[in-house]
Design a protein around this motif. Structure first.
Motif, PDB file in Angstrom:
ATOM      1  N   TYR A  88       0.831  -1.193   0.000  1.00 58.43           N
ATOM      2  CA  TYR A  88       0.000   0.000   0.000  1.00 58.43           C
ATOM      3  C   TYR A  88       0.870   1.248   0.000  1.00 58.43           C
ATOM      4  N   GLN A  89       0.931   1.923  -1.125  1.00 58.34           N
ATOM      5  CA  GLN A  89       1.634   3.197  -1.273  1.00 58.34           C
ATOM      6  C   GLN A  89       3.059   3.154  -0.712  1.00 58.34           C
ATOM      7  N   GLY A  90       3.750   2.075  -1.036  1.00 58.44           N
ATOM      8  CA  GLY A  90       5.151   1.978  -0.660  1.00 58.44           C
ATOM      9  C   GLY A  90       5.416   1.531   0.760  1.00 58.44           C
ATOM     10  N   ASN A  91       4.360   1.283   1.541  1.00 54.70           N
ATOM     11  CA  ASN A  91       4.550   0.736   2.889  1.00 54.70           C
ATOM     12  C   ASN A  91       4.555  -0.785   2.763  1.00 54.70           C
ATOM     13  N   TYR A  92       5.724  -1.368   2.797  1.00 60.30           N
ATOM     14  CA  TYR A  92       5.901  -2.773   2.437  1.00 60.30           C
ATOM     15  C   TYR A  92       5.256  -3.755   3.415  1.00 60.30           C
ATOM     16  N   TYR A  93       4.886  -3.292   4.606  1.00 64.06           N
ATOM     17  CA  TYR A  93       4.240  -4.173   5.581  1.00 64.06           C
ATOM     18  C   TYR A  93       2.709  -4.096   5.484  1.00 64.06           C
ATOM     19  N   TYR A  94       2.205  -3.234   4.601  1.00 64.13           N
ATOM     20  CA  TYR A  94       0.782  -3.162   4.290  1.00 64.13           C
ATOM     21  C   TYR A  94       0.580  -3.895   2.969  1.00 64.13           C
ATOM     22  N   ILE A  95       0.129  -5.140   3.047  1.00 60.88           N
ATOM     23  CA  ILE A  95       0.175  -6.050   1.903  1.00 60.88           C
ATOM     24  C   ILE A  95      -1.205  -6.270   1.296  1.00 60.88           C
ATOM     25  N   PHE A  96      -1.255  -6.244  -0.050  1.00 60.90           N
ATOM     26  CA  PHE A  96      -2.423  -6.705  -0.789  1.00 60.90           C
ATOM     27  C   PHE A  96      -2.098  -8.100  -1.326  1.00 60.90           C
ATOM     28  N   ALA A 104     -13.913 -18.410  -3.322  1.00 65.38           N
ATOM     29  CA  ALA A 104     -13.885 -17.268  -4.237  1.00 65.38           C
ATOM     30  C   ALA A 104     -15.274 -16.700  -4.502  1.00 65.38           C
ATOM     31  N   ASN A 105     -16.276 -17.187  -3.790  1.00 61.44           N
ATOM     32  CA  ASN A 105     -17.655 -16.789  -4.042  1.00 61.44           C
ATOM     33  C   ASN A 105     -17.855 -15.282  -3.878  1.00 61.44           C
ATOM     34  N   ASN A 106     -18.376 -14.642  -4.943  1.00 60.43           N
ATOM     35  CA  ASN A 106     -18.741 -13.219  -4.939  1.00 60.43           C
ATOM     36  C   ASN A 106     -17.573 -12.263  -4.684  1.00 60.43           C
ATOM     37  N   LEU A 107     -16.360 -12.703  -4.900  1.00 64.57           N
ATOM     38  CA  LEU A 107     -15.219 -11.783  -4.825  1.00 64.57           C
ATOM     39  C   LEU A 107     -15.092 -11.088  -6.177  1.00 64.57           C
ATOM     40  N   GLU A 108     -15.136  -9.775  -6.179  1.00 69.83           N
ATOM     41  CA  GLU A 108     -15.086  -9.019  -7.426  1.00 69.83           C
ATOM     42  C   GLU A 108     -13.750  -8.292  -7.585  1.00 69.83           C
ATOM     43  N   SER A 109     -13.396  -7.467  -6.622  1.00 71.14           N
ATOM     44  CA  SER A 109     -12.151  -6.706  -6.742  1.00 71.14           C
ATOM     45  C   SER A 109     -10.931  -7.525  -6.328  1.00 71.14           C
ATOM     46  N   GLU A 110     -11.150  -8.535  -5.458  1.00 70.94           N
ATOM     47  CA  GLU A 110     -10.064  -9.340  -4.894  1.00 70.94           C
ATOM     48  C   GLU A 110      -9.027  -8.447  -4.213  1.00 70.94           C
ATOM     49  N   MET A 111      -9.493  -7.377  -3.601  1.00 70.80           N
ATOM     50  CA  MET A 111      -8.608  -6.474  -2.864  1.00 70.80           C
ATOM     51  C   MET A 111      -8.761  -6.733  -1.370  1.00 70.80           C
ATOM     52  N   VAL A 112      -7.739  -7.322  -0.782  1.00 70.26           N
ATOM     53  CA  VAL A 112      -7.689  -7.619   0.647  1.00 70.26           C
ATOM     54  C   VAL A 112      -6.431  -6.983   1.206  1.00 70.26           C
ATOM     55  N   LEU A 113      -6.552  -6.338   2.355  1.00 64.80           N
ATOM     56  CA  LEU A 113      -5.406  -5.664   2.965  1.00 64.80           C
ATOM     57  C   LEU A 113      -5.041  -6.339   4.278  1.00 64.80           C
ATOM     58  N   MET A 114      -3.756  -6.642   4.438  1.00 70.37           N
ATOM     59  CA  MET A 114      -3.254  -7.210   5.688  1.00 70.37           C
ATOM     60  C   MET A 114      -2.058  -6.391   6.155  1.00 70.37           C
ATOM     61  N   ILE A 115      -2.008  -6.136   7.460  1.00 71.62           N
ATOM     62  CA  ILE A 115      -0.973  -5.267   8.036  1.00 71.62           C
ATOM     63  C   ILE A 115      -0.142  -6.051   9.045  1.00 71.62           C
ATOM     64  N   ASN A 116       1.171  -5.886   8.963  1.00 70.14           N
ATOM     65  CA  ASN A 116       2.093  -6.550   9.903  1.00 70.14           C
ATOM     66  C   ASN A 116       1.747  -8.038  10.034  1.00 70.14           C
ATOM     67  N   ALA A 117       1.695  -8.692   8.898  1.00 73.60           N
ATOM     68  CA  ALA A 117       1.281 -10.096   8.858  1.00 73.60           C
ATOM     69  C   ALA A 117       2.475 -11.021   9.057  1.00 73.60           C
ATOM     70  N   HIS A 118       2.212 -12.126   9.717  1.00 69.38           N
ATOM     71  CA  HIS A 118       3.180 -13.221   9.739  1.00 69.38           C
ATOM     72  C   HIS A 118       2.998 -14.011   8.445  1.00 69.38           C
ATOM     73  N   GLY A 119       3.931 -14.878   8.183  1.00 67.42           N
ATOM     74  CA  GLY A 119       3.852 -15.667   6.962  1.00 67.42           C
ATOM     75  C   GLY A 119       3.941 -17.148   7.246  1.00 67.42           C
ATOM     76  N   LEU A 120       3.486 -17.927   6.279  1.00 64.97           N
ATOM     77  CA  LEU A 120       3.562 -19.376   6.375  1.00 64.97           C
ATOM     78  C   LEU A 120       4.323 -19.922   5.178  1.00 64.97           C
ATOM     79  N   THR A 121       5.002 -21.010   5.384  1.00 63.77           N
ATOM     80  CA  THR A 121       5.570 -21.767   4.276  1.00 63.77           C
ATOM     81  C   THR A 121       4.914 -23.142   4.281  1.00 63.77           C
ATOM     82  N   THR A 122       4.689 -23.688   3.097  1.00 64.06           N
ATOM     83  CA  THR A 122       4.068 -25.005   3.023  1.00 64.06           C
ATOM     84  C   THR A 122       5.144 -26.081   3.048  1.00 64.06           C
ATOM     85  N   THR A 123       4.871 -27.131   3.798  1.00 58.69           N
ATOM     86  CA  THR A 123       5.801 -28.257   3.944  1.00 58.69           C
ATOM     87  C   THR A 123       5.044 -29.550   3.648  1.00 58.69           C
ATOM     88  N   ASP A 124       5.749 -30.663   3.685  1.00 61.51           N
ATOM     89  CA  ASP A 124       5.086 -31.953   3.499  1.00 61.51           C
ATOM     90  C   ASP A 124       4.270 -32.285   4.739  1.00 61.51           C
TER      91      ASP A 124
END
Length: 473
Positions: free
Chosen positions: A292-300, A310-330
């Motif tokens: 979001y406007q160059g703030n790298y921790y404000y993620i779309f 995906a039901n009724n999603l039109e813009s697919e614009m979701v905002l998350m702030i200071n998010a943790h992340g996941l990695t997929t494993t076996d």
């Protein structure tokens, strides 16, 4: 004298005057005919919504509910029709016209005061009922025109800030006609977050009943639990709770976890995630490409959801702030399938005080497993366990969802919740803002029909008359 009158009608000026009068009369007749036809059109066709924010519009979600309606539904409105807010009257008329299964009755509480007592309701309420199921649900006018309580405390007066006619009616119809009920328990005892009013209203609109459970105190997950929810715990679960969660999932249970800010290690929670093919990355996620406007921790996030998610999603614009992340494993078993429905771009970093690790990180994922009981070989008796994980509480934080109302955070979230239930779809519809300048309904009549057809009609008739006159000459 008679001869003079006849000659006057043969003059050029008389002919031109008669021609003009005739054309005007013909146009007026055509407009009257068109309006008579317009008056016979269905209400949903002849009512044109010209309000800001489309407060009278009916979404595809509601139209699907109404199109599939196979039981008769009654709207009994206990109010003085003449004094009822025009916005409410207009919307009731347009909404109920979309299905021939809905009947509407106005009951004036002034003329029939005993009707309120008999129905057990108050003035300015709508009782929506279905005779086939015997269910009823009441909707107050205050639920439709929602007042801004914050304004009342700051200014001493309040006015309607939201219009929630569609959300209330669709939810009520679904409630009174459906035989399906779902129960969600949310955990306590780990410093979990509290659901915002916006989220609890959406739960209610989906007819999802909720209750709390402290797993350390009960030592078990209630038998009537259709979904166990853990909202942003601030500390780890115990060994016993970890065992409860894993056993519940192995028996076909449904669990939804939103990760929070936890101080220290979380080995037990990590083990639950790891068994289902997910591992939490260290630090916070910065996305150099989708921010979001160059703030790298404000993620779309990139939305990769499919099917019900995906039901009724039109813009697919979701905002998350200071998010943790996941990695997929076996995952622990080959029978488990883990799928991401939100992720960062490939130009992202998991940032801690000591390091930055580049990669693509998952921000929302679902792990499913088909469970068949040991004493049955019948595949039809199998169940599907489901673990849904969202990596940040900001997904449903009211400071985001109530401020940026055009984002689809809550739409995707509710899709993820209702996807846990076989016979339930997300029919929760958010209220529409009334912070606008124009909230009127234009009825199809002389203005609208003449605007659409009148000018071309006049030009067409005028051209034809001119052509006919020249042809005779």
């Amino acid at each position: 004298m008679l001869e003079k009158i006849k000659k006057s009608f043969r003059s050029a000026s008389s002919k031109n005057g008669s021609y003009s009068v005739g054309m005007i009369a013909l146009v007026i007749c055509m407009v009257i005919v068109v309006n008579l036809i317009a008056g016979q059109l269905p209400e949903n066709v002849k009512s044109i919504d010209i309000s800001d924010n489309n407060i009278y519009g009916v979404s595809k979600t509601s139209k699907k509910v109404l199109n599939k309606l196979d039981k008769k539904v009654t709207f009994k409105i206990y109010a003085e029709k003449e004094s009822t807010d025009t916005r409410i009257k207009s919307f009731i008329k347009k909404y109920t016209a979309l299905s021939d299964k809905i009947s509407v009755t106005w009951i004036d509480p002034v003329l029939h005061p005993s009707a309120l007592t008999k129905a057990g309701v108050e003035k300015d309420m709508i009782v929506i009922s279905c005779k086939d199921t015997g269910k009823t649900k009441s909707v107050s006018f205050d639920d439709i025109l929602v007042s801004d309580s914050y304004s009342y405390y700051t200014t001493g007066s309040s006015s309607a800030s939201e219009f929630d006619g569609e959300g209330q009616f669709t939810s009520a119809i679904n409630s009174v006609t459906s035989e399906q009920t779902e129960k969600m328990y949310y955990t306590t005892g780990h410093g979990e977050a509290i659901f915002s009013d916006s989220v609890t209203k959406l739960f209610s609109k989906n007819n999802l009943t909720t209750d709390e459970v402290n797993l350390m105190m009960t030592g078990e997950i209630p038998d009537d639990c259709d979904l166990l929810f853990m909202d942003a715990p601030s500390k780890d679960i115990s060994d016993d709770e970890k065992t409860l969660l894993l056993n519940y999932l192995k028996k076909g249970g449904k669990v939804f976890i939103i990760l929070g800010d936890i101080e220290g290690e979380t080995p037990n929670l990590d083990e639950v995630l790891k068994e289902y093919g997910m591992q939490e990355a260290d630090g916070y996620i910065a996305d150099m490409q989708r921010s979001y406007q160059g703030n790298y921790y404000y993620i779309f996030p990139e939305i990769t959801a499919t099917d019900d998610l995906a039901n009724n999603l039109e813009s697919e614009m979701v905002l998350m702030i200071n998010a943790h992340g996941l990695t997929t494993t076996d995952p622990a078993r080959d029978t488990i399938t883990t799928t991401a429905f939100m992720q960062t771009s490939d130009n992202s970093y998991a940032v801690t005080e000591d390091k930055q690790e580049e990669g693509t990180y998952t921000l929302g994922a679902v792990a499913t497993e088909q469970i068949t009981s040991d004493d049955s070989s019948d595949s039809s008796s199998s169940q599907t366990s489901r673990l849904t994980v969202i990596s940040s509480e900001s997904m449903i934080n009211s400071q985001i969802t109530d401020t940026y109302t055009t984002l689809e955070n809550l739409d995707l979230f509710m899709n993820a919740v209702t996807a846990n239930f076989d016979k339930t779809k997300n029919i929760a519809i958010k209220a529409k803002s009334l912070e606008v300048s124009n909230n009127t309904m234009q009825h199809a009549g002389i203005i609208s029909i003449l605007t659409i057809f009148g000018i071309p009609l006049v030009i067409l008739i005028y051209g034809f008359m001119r052509w006919w006159k020249r042809r005779k000459v």
